[in-house]
Write a protein that holds these residues in place. Structure first.
Motif, short mmCIF file in Angstrom:
data_model
loop_
_atom_site.label_atom_id
_atom_site.label_comp_id
_atom_site.label_asym_id
_atom_site.label_seq_id
_atom_site.Cartn_x
_atom_site.Cartn_y
_atom_site.Cartn_z
N PHE B 33 0.84 -1.10 0.03
CA PHE B 33 0.10 0.21 0.12
C PHE B 33 0.98 1.39 0.09
CE2 PHE B 33 -2.62 -3.20 2.47
CZ PHE B 33 -3.45 -3.55 1.69
N SER B 34 1.79 1.15 0.84
CA SER B 34 2.79 2.43 1.08
C SER B 34 4.14 2.27 -0.23
CB SER B 34 3.19 2.62 2.37
OG SER B 34 4.09 1.55 2.78
N LEU B 235 -2.07 1.58 -22.58
CA LEU B 235 -2.38 1.74 -20.99
C LEU B 235 -2.97 3.05 -20.69
CD1 LEU B 235 0.66 1.59 -18.72
CD2 LEU B 235 -0.71 3.50 -18.33
N GLY B 238 -6.84 2.79 -20.82
CA GLY B 238 -7.51 2.17 -19.85
C GLY B 238 -7.42 0.58 -19.69
N PRO B 261 6.20 5.99 -11.93
CA PRO B 261 5.31 5.88 -10.61
C PRO B 261 4.04 6.19 -10.55
CG PRO B 261 7.62 6.93 -10.33
CD PRO B 261 7.43 6.79 -11.93
N GLN B 262 3.70 6.97 -11.66
CA GLN B 262 2.22 7.28 -11.85
C GLN B 262 1.53 6.10 -12.46
OE1 GLN B 262 4.69 9.72 -12.34
NE2 GLN B 262 4.15 10.55 -10.44
N ASN B 263 1.87 5.43 -13.50
CA ASN B 263 1.08 4.46 -13.90
C ASN B 263 1.23 2.86 -13.45
OD1 ASN B 263 3.37 3.37 -15.28
ND2 ASN B 263 3.14 4.44 -17.07
N ARG B 265 0.50 1.12 -11.11
CA ARG B 265 -0.45 0.53 -10.28
C ARG B 265 -1.17 -0.27 -11.70
NH1 ARG B 265 -4.05 5.90 -9.19
NH2 ARG B 265 -5.70 4.56 -8.67
N ARG B 266 -1.08 0.13 -13.06
CA ARG B 266 -1.76 -0.32 -13.96
C ARG B 266 -1.03 -1.47 -14.61
NH1 ARG B 266 -7.30 1.07 -13.63
NH2 ARG B 266 -7.28 0.47 -15.97
N LEU B 308 -0.58 -6.80 -5.21
CA LEU B 308 -1.79 -5.81 -5.24
C LEU B 308 -2.37 -5.42 -6.46
CD1 LEU B 308 -3.47 -4.05 -3.46
CD2 LEU B 308 -1.79 -2.16 -3.69
N ASN B 309 -1.35 -5.19 -7.55
CA ASN B 309 -2.26 -4.62 -8.80
C ASN B 309 -2.98 -5.83 -9.61
OD1 ASN B 309 -0.31 -2.77 -8.09
ND2 ASN B 309 0.88 -2.81 -10.21
N GLU B 312 -5.93 -6.27 -7.74
CA GLU B 312 -7.23 -5.02 -8.07
C GLU B 312 -7.71 -5.43 -9.35
OE1 GLU B 312 -5.51 -1.35 -5.53
OE2 GLU B 312 -5.27 -1.39 -7.62
#
Lengths: 573, 573
Positions: B33-34, B235, B238, B261-263, B265-266, B308-309, B312
């Motif tokens: 998470f962190s 990406l 979507g 770092p911004q993407n 998670r996808r 996590l990814n 999700e």
């Protein structure tokens, strides 16, 4: 997907074989997946974004001339009742700010009207340009020390989940009840666990193994953090961090340093409680984004927090992004620095322009049942003097925490009465849901009235009729005036109503526009100042004096509560 | 939550009022998470992580002495059949590598056995320490140009969703079918849309409005990117980017620069297809993490991608993190640099240690129905000479793309035959599912056999019996030998079987351990080299020669296919 288009039609539109309904040309699109802002056209058909890119044609084209296309903003946690606006008027206030979805906990109205209140919120928000999702209120009533209008069990809450806009279990404020394993509390969590729906938390200061237990029980968000370390611990424990910027609770600046590129996905910006003046003056999620950016956060990250992150948290798979197949909920802003919202689309329809929600067929009026039922016959505000010294609630400007004072009280004809010289006023909390005749009586110091009385049906969380005043006659007149309006706020002096804000919906919400509500409120506050109160907003202060989960001394319809003991205490020492 | 504990017991454990089952002390915990690595103890009870922090006691304690606790790894996209291992043997190969969940598309076995094949995978993976989730195979058969063992409609697939481990619709390989709006293809997407389940994609090179349309139709992932720009576009549109590192498809190094770092998670890391030797030599998700880190990615980010990814993406709310209430699926590694997996826990149970899966009650044997049914009576491999020049499939080392050659063919007694001097071998694809008697005959250049024949029931995607050889007698003997084993790979020379790898489960999977499968495979490859083939793995090359969706010239049981025309062409020019 929420569209009337068949999949085949969606595909044909997206390939450019059919003209789109609408084309937003020459915009800069906030891409929440990549964290970029990219020049692109956005094609909309059947209420969906069907293509982001080039080469689309449409029946209607808007040249954005470099304006920025954001996904419509989502407020992941709020109580609409705090705005004193009905859902329709709330929409008029926030849609022009770019908000196209909210996740609300209707626990204020639920405390008054129970399931009927929650259904009122669902019905009254049907078809609005701000999609109003509901979390089932988990803590009605908030405590056993007061009389609410309803009590909602796990079975009651379970009935709500047939509604497509009910998403999960709302903030589990009774975290001690979770930790102590109270059966009725656990039954609600079990219900949520069985349904596999999200559970929101509310656990100010919770830490260590107690926090682990609260999270292990299924609670995966918190919006009550006030300290950086608290926020960090909760985020690490697996909670979504809902960073609150409300009218009274300002946590954003304090908490923002916890946000890193690695954890930002787990952070949302929420409002919790915003008042009409605040909505008008500052805004809604647009304000939170601006504030976060001013505090140094990348505005695209801030936008992700109120779009994709909120959508993920609440599992709204067709919202929170400007991408093919997503609902065309869009907020068009001038630029990322000023973030002035110029155009707003909901499901592909233009719903607000230059700060005004566009006229549309107003929703069918949804009636809320009457909610102020008081046993006037038996009501007496007289306090027989039971001793020389009494427990007195001491209020502080701008705080909801009170002080437990023990002071000599003025007596007259065997009764304890207000003592204006020492600013000790009388206070009453009159049960107003079921005409039980319950009335809690006590004293408060710090409200500052020199004459008259104030009364209100907004009194967290049970929302009984709360009155403060210099004499019984004015207090009774104020209480009766509130009841005659079907709920609301009044000021009385010399037996006459000198100020009022009617809140006929559950005694919590006005049907008037935000401008009118603000004007009425401003008028009331001027009157209260005129009556002698030095407080910024004595009605706000009043509204927390019956809330027995916030220290230290509070008054409910059942009597005086020592919050630290979580039990009743006698008025006289 | 997957635990037998009541909520009350969970809470009591988490508060430390009850001893945990297991305490992992002195570890460094990867907090997904962190994005941090934090010193903490991890307490486990009832199969769940119930607390991360300090002060826990347990009936059993393991001192990790600074080792790193990761959430168990999740492979978000693979075909277990590609490992040639049954689910149990697959578990033995990957669980010691830290993999505790996989999301598989069983489309190989589905092409052979239809729904029975998918149920076989579900049944045979029941209770394994690697939770085997299934995406419903969307493209069975892959094309109309071949005969598969089954054809799965939307209605067929819908029946699978009663199973708790069926998550969504598997890779929609027929992206042209989506774009052209073929009704049977759209019916599957509609089914997924109505159920609100994830749909995986497969769209090599798709771009622009066609990509927008594919995504708008509900497809929200892709694992076929080979180019940076392609990955970036998908990406942004979507799609979850499933970065593949398979045995033959190596995309990780090429695609990694797209990750920010911004993407991140996808993005996921997936294997798609890994062969036994690769699993043994390099590993599974542990290898992908190591490789990503070697290429410069923060290892914690890489770990997020496979925990996590992935959770999700596939909405596995109790997996992918070491946090209270999550399943205690844990991979304990020596450190983040080497990432050697030392201990693996699944649902709180120690399931692998130092590279070995721990013996447990083996799962009940699940029988797959026999799958090799050939009409031997009518089978003839003779090719009457229909002209002087024939279309010949030209193969390239290490590629699945072929060349369409037109060459003079050698003739003998009115038949076209193999021409060893020019390395033109005969090839047959024998329908093996329903004994239809279908056989496709043709020629191939580049396999290099100087004598004998090779045969296999692994032939994407219909998995008919594919044979290549220098003469009809050895080819027939090889085909019959494969059939006698119930499927598999054989090499024949002089009428004798000189190498074999039995794959009795659907002709795709062995019941043997990965070591035995690898040994058998190595033996076969040595034999093939001995027979003259210069190819690294002629069986691998062979397995793609019947796949009519990959250019250029392919052979199915129904004849020679020009993939660019997507239609049959005559053998003789």
């Amino acid at each position: 997907m929420t569209t009337k288009l068949s999949l085949n039609e969606v595909i044909r539109h997206a390939r450019g074989e059919e003209k789109a309904d609408l084309l937003l040309k020459n915009g800069r699109v906030v891409n929440v997946f990549s964290g970029e802002v990219l020049r692109a056209d956005v094609a909309v058909a059947g209420g969906l974004v069907i293509g982001v890119g080039e080469g689309y044609e449409a029946r209607e084209t808007i040249d954005l001339a470099g304006r920025v296309v954001c996904p419509g903003f989502i407020d992941g946690h709020l109580h609409i009742e705090s705005t004193m606006l009905t859902p329709y008027q709330f929409a008029r206030a926030v849609v022009p700010r770019g908000t196209t979805a909210v996740v609300c906990d209707p626990h204020e109205i639920a405390n008054v009207l129970g399931l009927d209140g929650i259904h009122y919120m669902l019905d009254a928000s049907e078809g609005l340009p701000v999609t109003t999702f509901v979390m089932a209120s988990s803590c009605v009533p908030a405590t056993h020390l007061e009389t609410a209008g309803a009590s909602l069990s796990a079975d009651d809450l379970a009935t709500l989940f047939d509604h497509p806009r009910v998403l999960g279990l709302a903030e589990m404020m009774n975290f001690p009840g979770v930790l102590f394993g109270l059966p009725d509390v656990l039954a609600k969590l079990e219900m949520a666990r069985a349904r596999g729906v999200p559970v929101d938390g509310h656990s100010p200061g919770l830490s260590g193994r107690d926090l682990q237990a609260y999270v292990a029980a299924g609670v995966r968000s918190d919006h009550e953090c006030t300290q950086l370390e608290e926020a960090r611990e909760k985020l690490r424990a697996g909670m979504y961090l809902l960073i609150r910027e409300g009218t009274t609770e300002h946590n954003l600046a304090e908490l923002l340093p916890v946000v890193t590129p690695q954890n930002a996905r787990r952070c949302l910006l929420v409002s919790d409680d915003r008042h009409p003046d605040d909505l008008m003056a500052r805004g809604h999620m647009d304000y939170s984004i601006r504030l976060a950016a001013r505090e140094g956060l990348d505005p695209v990250t801030a936008i992700q927090m109120v779009t994709l992150n909120a959508a993920e948290r609440f599992r709204l798979w067709d919202r929170g992004a400007v991408a093919p197949g997503y609902r065309a909920d869009l907020a068009i802003v001038d630029n990322l620095e000023k973030l002035n919202v110029e155009l707003v689309f909901s499901g592909g329809r233009l719903v607000a322009e230059q700060g005004e929600m566009l006229p549309a067929a107003p929703p069918e009026a949804v009636a809320a049942p009457p909610s102020v039922k008081v046993d006037w016959e038996s009501l007496s505000l007289a306090i027989p003097a039971g001793g020389d010294r009494a427990r007195v609630i001491g209020v502080f400007e701008g705080q909801i925490v009170t002080e437990a004072l023990e002071l000599p009280v003025k007596q007259k004809d065997g009764l304890a009465v207000a003592d204006l010289d020492r600013d000790i006023l009388k206070m009453a909390v009159i049960e107003r849901h079921n005409a039980t005749g319950n009335v809690g009586l006590g004293f408060v110091k710090g409200m500052g009235l020199r004459r008259g009385a104030l009364a209100s049906t907004v009194a967290h969380d049970s929302h009984n009729l709360i009155v403060v005043g210099t004499n019984d006659a004015d207090m009774t007149a104020a209480a009766r005036a509130v009841a005659e309006m079907g709920g609301g706020l009044v000021a009385v002096a010399g037996g006459e109503v000198v100020g009022r804000l009617p809140l006929p919906v559950a005694g919590l919400m006005s049907g008037e526009p935000v401008e009118a509500v603000r004007r009425q409120m401003d008028g009331l506050l001027a009157v209260a100042r005129d009556l002698g109160s030095p407080l910024h907003n004595p009605f706000m202060t009043l509204s927390f004096l019956a809330l027995p989960v916030i220290p230290t001394l509070k008054l409910t319809d059942r009597g005086l509560v020592d919050v630290n003991k979580f039990d009743f205490v006698p008025l006289f020492v």
